[in-house]
Each structure stands twice: as C-alpha cells, then as structure tokens.
Design a protein around this motif. Sequence first.
Motif, PDB file in Angstrom:
ATOM      1  N   SER A  97       7.287   7.905  -4.537  1.00 54.99           N
ATOM      2  CA  SER A  97       7.074   9.002  -5.012  1.00 54.99           C
ATOM      3  C   SER A  97       7.261  10.311  -4.235  1.00 54.99           C
ATOM      4  CB  SER A  97       5.366   9.306  -5.387  1.00 54.99           C
ATOM      5  OG  SER A  97       4.571   9.557  -4.171  1.00 54.99           O
ATOM      6  N   TRP A  98       7.295   9.945  -2.872  1.00 55.36           N
ATOM      7  CA  TRP A  98       7.794  11.145  -1.864  1.00 55.36           C
ATOM      8  C   TRP A  98       9.388  11.302  -2.102  1.00 55.36           C
ATOM      9  CZ3 TRP A  98       4.972   9.585   3.153  1.00 55.36           C
ATOM     10  CH2 TRP A  98       3.592  10.096   3.207  1.00 55.36           C
ATOM     11  N   ALA A 136      12.424  -1.553   3.526  1.00 60.01           N
ATOM     12  CA  ALA A 136      13.019  -2.895   4.117  1.00 60.01           C
ATOM     13  C   ALA A 136      13.228  -2.515   5.319  1.00 60.01           C
ATOM     14  CB  ALA A 136      14.176  -3.274   3.580  1.00 60.01           C
ATOM     15  N   SER A 137      13.635  -1.283   5.922  1.00 62.50           N
ATOM     16  CA  SER A 137      13.841  -0.709   7.334  1.00 62.50           C
ATOM     17  C   SER A 137      12.446  -0.791   8.110  1.00 62.50           C
ATOM     18  CB  SER A 137      14.567   0.233   7.362  1.00 62.50           C
ATOM     19  OG  SER A 137      13.591   1.568   6.896  1.00 62.50           O
ATOM     20  N   TYR A 138      11.589  -0.415   7.435  1.00 62.99           N
ATOM     21  CA  TYR A 138       9.939  -0.481   7.974  1.00 62.99           C
ATOM     22  C   TYR A 138       9.623  -1.507   8.581  1.00 62.99           C
ATOM     23  CZ  TYR A 138       5.288   0.899   8.438  1.00 62.99           C
ATOM     24  OH  TYR A 138       4.181   1.374   9.043  1.00 62.99           O
ATOM     25  N   ALA A 198       0.783  -1.377  -0.082  1.00 61.47           N
ATOM     26  CA  ALA A 198       0.064   0.028  -0.070  1.00 61.47           C
ATOM     27  C   ALA A 198       0.846   1.321  -0.284  1.00 61.47           C
ATOM     28  CB  ALA A 198      -0.816  -0.052   1.198  1.00 61.47           C
ATOM     29  N   PHE A 199       1.878   1.143   0.821  1.00 59.58           N
ATOM     30  CA  PHE A 199       2.640   2.485   0.786  1.00 59.58           C
ATOM     31  C   PHE A 199       4.028   2.427   0.004  1.00 59.58           C
ATOM     32  CE2 PHE A 199       6.051   1.612   3.901  1.00 59.58           C
ATOM     33  CZ  PHE A 199       6.000   0.387   4.356  1.00 59.58           C
ATOM     34  N   SER A 220       7.447  -3.825  -6.197  1.00 58.60           N
ATOM     35  CA  SER A 220       6.297  -2.988  -6.094  1.00 58.60           C
ATOM     36  C   SER A 220       6.657  -1.453  -6.587  1.00 58.60           C
ATOM     37  CB  SER A 220       5.384  -2.819  -4.737  1.00 58.60           C
ATOM     38  OG  SER A 220       6.435  -2.818  -3.730  1.00 58.60           O
ATOM     39  N   THR A 221       8.066  -1.347  -6.321  1.00 61.79           N
ATOM     40  CA  THR A 221       8.643   0.095  -6.848  1.00 61.79           C
ATOM     41  C   THR A 221       9.315   0.004  -8.317  1.00 61.79           C
ATOM     42  OG1 THR A 221      10.542  -0.058  -5.978  1.00 61.79           O
ATOM     43  CG2 THR A 221       9.112   1.005  -4.507  1.00 61.79           C
ATOM     44  N   GLY A 222       9.332  -1.235  -8.816  1.00 57.73           N
ATOM     45  CA  GLY A 222       9.988  -1.471 -10.162  1.00 57.73           C
ATOM     46  C   GLY A 222      11.230  -1.039 -10.091  1.00 57.73           C
ATOM     47  N   LEU A 223      12.221  -1.255  -9.150  1.00 53.23           N
ATOM     48  CA  LEU A 223      13.524  -1.017  -9.297  1.00 53.23           C
ATOM     49  C   LEU A 223      14.307  -2.216 -10.065  1.00 53.23           C
ATOM     50  CD1 LEU A 223      15.687   0.829  -7.672  1.00 53.23           C
ATOM     51  CD2 LEU A 223      16.391  -1.196  -6.275  1.00 53.23           C
ATOM     52  N   GLN A 224      15.240  -1.483 -10.876  1.00 52.12           N
ATOM     53  CA  GLN A 224      16.156  -2.522 -11.754  1.00 52.12           C
ATOM     54  C   GLN A 224      17.056  -3.313 -10.933  1.00 52.12           C
ATOM     55  OE1 GLN A 224      14.892  -3.200 -14.980  1.00 52.12           O
ATOM     56  NE2 GLN A 224      13.094  -1.933 -14.967  1.00 52.12           N
TER      57      GLN A 224
END
Lengths: 312, 274
Positions: A159-160, A181-183, A152-153, A252-256
């Motif tokens: 984007s933030w 990950a830290s969350y 969800a976040f 979910s963030t689409g990091l390559q």
Amino acid sequence: MADGLSRTGQIATPGLRRRRGAPARELARWGAGALGIVVLVGIWELYKLLGPADGLVLFGNRVLPRTSDLAMPHSWDMLARLLEPVTRADGARPLWLEVAVAATLTLGIAAAGWLTGLVVGVGLALVMQRWKLAEWGLLPWIILSQTIPLIAFAPVVRSWGSRIEIGAFEWQDWMSVALIASYLAFFPIAVGALKGLQSPDTIHVELMKTYAAGWWKTLVRLRLPAAVPYLLPALRLGAANAVIGAVVAEVSTGLQGGIGRILIQYAGQASGDPSKAWGPIFGAIVLGLVAAGSIALLGAMLGRYRRVEISG
Amino acid sequence: MTQMTGGTDAVSIAGVDKVFETRSGQVQALSGIDLTVAAGEFVSLIGPSGCGKSTLMRLIADLDQPSTGTVSVFGKPAKDARIAQDYGIAFQQAGLLPWRTVEENIELPLSLHGAPKAERAARVAELVSLVGLGDFADRYPDQLSGGMQQRVAIARALAEKPRLLLMDEPFGALDEMTRERMQSELVRICAETGAAVVFVTHSIPEAVFLSDRVVVMSPRPGRIQEIVTMRLAATADREEGLREQHEFFDMITAVREALHQGSPVAAVRGVETR
C-alpha cells in the motif's frame, strides 16, 4: 610414483591432490543426489501402496495422510501432468511451460530482491566495519528486523508502494515483492559480510599499515578478498531467502503471474486435478536449485579467494 | 665493527619508555632505551620472553608509539618514515595473502604504491630469483613449505629496496636446518642490498652469526643490558664454516654471559642456546 614423476617440477600438495581426485568425487556427489530422489520416490510409492487408505489417525489427529489418488497422486502422474495442457481450453499451454514462465518471473523478482539485499547488506557491513560505533548501534536492529513476520508487513509495503510516484517513475507491484524478498536476503549477507570483513589477521592489517595503505586500499586489497569465503555461504542463504520471500510475498500481495500465485491457484483446483498442484511445487524446487546453483557458479569464479577454505 | 658509513643513522632511539595500559593496570614494557643503528648495520635484539624486544621493533615500525622519548628513522619521526616507506618488515609468520601467488604477494607493496607495471614485473622477477624461488613464482602460499613462505615474506619486505629491514623472529617457526640455510641467505641478501637490519630473535647463535652488534635486553621492564659488538669477519663475508670456529663460540659465550648478568637464575628462560 609414475604420477609423481610425470609432473616434473610440481610438488604434490593437498590442493593439487584434491583436484586430481575431484572427478570421482564429483560423480559420487551427483550419484548421492540422484539416489536421494529415488529413495524419496520409493518411500512415497511404497506408503501409497501399503499404507491404510484413510491414513493413520491417532487421538483424532491424522498423523499420516490418506493414500488415495486425491491426497497422494502417483509420482508418474505428477510428471505426466506436466506435459498435458493447463486447462481444457483450446490452445492452452502445457503445464510445464506455464510453470516455467511463472517461475522465470519469480526468479527475476527474486534476483532483483537479492541484488538489492546484496547492496544493502554489504553497505551495512562496510559501515559497521568502518565505525565500531555503527556496529554497536546497527547490529541489534538488523537482528531485530528479522523477527517481524513477513506476512505482517507485506500488505503495508504494497500500500505504501502504490502511493509512490516520482516523475515518470511509478511504483510497480512487482517492486513490492522484490523489496520484501530483499528484506529477507539482506540479513544473512550483512552478517556474513561483516564477519568476513573483520576476518583478516592482525598481521595482515598491520602489514597494510606498514605500507601506509588507507582504509579504502586495505578494503580492496585485503578485507574484500578475505571476506569471500564468508560471503559465499551468506549469498547462498540470501538467494534462498530471496526466493522464499518472493514466493510468499507474491501470495500475500496478490501479484499475478508468478509462481506463488499459481501455487495457490492450482492448490484450489486439487480436488478435481490433484497432480496439477504439484507442477508449481516442482517449479519452486527448481527455482531454489537455480538460485543456489548461480551462487555455486559465482563461487567457482572466485576460486582463488577460497584457497584457505579449500586447503584448511 | 660498526661501520659508520656517514650520513644519517638508520634508527635513532632516545630515552624511550613504553607503558601498556591493561585491564589489570599498567605494564612497563620498555624503560630508558637509547639505541642507534647505523646505515647498513645489522643489529640483533635478544633477550628472554617478555623483555620488550618485539615492542621495541614495533616502535621503530610505528605500529606502536612510545610513551616517552623519541624514535627516528633516517632522521624522520617513525610515523613519517612509515608513510615514506623507508623500511621493509617481516614477521614471525610469513603473513602472505593466500589468494595471491608468490609473485603477486611480492608485488603487493609495489602495486599499492602505484609502481608502473613493467617496472613491477622486473623487480618481482629479480626478487624471486634473489630468494631462490624461480620455479615457484606462480604457486599459492598453501603450496609452499614454511621456509619457502618465509623467503617470499623476505622478498616482499625487500620489494621497495628499503634501506632498513625490520625482522621479528622471521625464522622462529622454522626447523634448525632450514633456519641455518635462511640465515646464510639473509647474510648474502643483506650484503647485496646494503640495508640496515633490526633483527629480533630468541636464538644466541642466530644473533651472533648475523649481526654486527647484539643488543642484549633484560626482562620486564625491558632495558638494554649490554651491547655486544661481534668481533668476527664482516657480515658480508660470513659463511657456513664460521659456525664451527673458535671466534664464533667466543661470541656466543660473550652474549650468553651478558644475558646471564642481569638474571638471578643461571638458566635464562626463553632464550635458546642451540
């Protein structure tokens, strides 16, 4: 008898006896671990050999998978695939190397997340230990924070993050992943550290008081060492969470470039190359083992602080 | 035989009451306590369970504060004395830090107060041999017997050469044989260090063997029933043989009668007469 006498001047204690039997027990543990893998592979291959080709369908739901090579590749095919090139393109790297490179990137991000989680978690625990009011105020929110689903976040964080730019510092995409990950990592660490910091007996706390030791000295000499047996399992849990968080956040963030990305990518190619999808899965498993192993190493270094746990 | 060595008294308690606020109301733990312990004197507090003898010791240690009255240690308020490290303390449990070796445990108060390293090492070596643990200096507490752990705790209490030792049933958890040996060692150690001792105990023979004076306390609210002066050899000269002598038994009888005085029943609960 001879054993007892040869160690002149040493008394046999539970601690020492345990150490003497350790190599055999260590071997047994590794044996049991290996046996587990063998059993797992055995079940896989046995089902593939004997199971119905179309799987088991009950009331329209497939409860057991198809046994075709497409759905369940042979375990040796999966291993062999690791050694073959990723694509048919010239100069393509072998699959295992591609997976290893991706896993290393993810491990780095997860480690950054874990470290952040460690700092935040221990920091929160210190504040909560120091001020009872802070514990009452913070702990419910810390627990509540874990009920928010990660996916969800994750896009929100991204984007933030993309809007943050302080001087020469520019928010990188991998930082969003590390933050997520830290969350996940900070939670068990905060809870475990708080429990550990609160663990010293009254007698020890009063003893420090009779030494006129303030909060800081009591923390360093008593509370932190006493917290180690509580902190280690929390750190292990935090490491596992950081790895999972990093992998999911990559997706979910689409990091390559990370293992989360190739997990999705290769799964999409599974219809043509079913064994390939298993490469990143193995990579993710190794990643988790490395993360947990690092904590075990840390635990070995902090052995003296775990004597209660060992002898009790 | 109170030896008034002159100078300030080790402990001086005047008009002390202690009331604990509990959920079920107020509990009067101590009432009208006046007591003076001279420098170098060994005073035992004895009485049935719940008579407030441990509370009284905690007031001297500034681990609790009196509701009324004053407690001074070497002429200072108890809090100042605590901060100035005027006393050493040992509890019923040894309370050693499990991650520190014998040496490191004894060293703890010294390193907390920033004593130089060389000085620390010398003092620790001295104390380790004083309590007879020379071969065990690098062991961890879980490798020691209960008696050995308690000896480490006593060495730790002595680390900063306090002129006052506070001991709350330090031998309470030990078996009888070990206990008697520890008592003899404590007599020797006290003679060597010349420290005053406030010693809380359940055991009449223990109190008699160790003390210059035995303070007999009555059950709740804790009051001082009687102070029995031990008419025995000077504490420094007491040896195992004393335990079988007439004077010893006479003193045990004296303390016992003082205990029974304030009690309606013949047997005083919570006091060991062994």
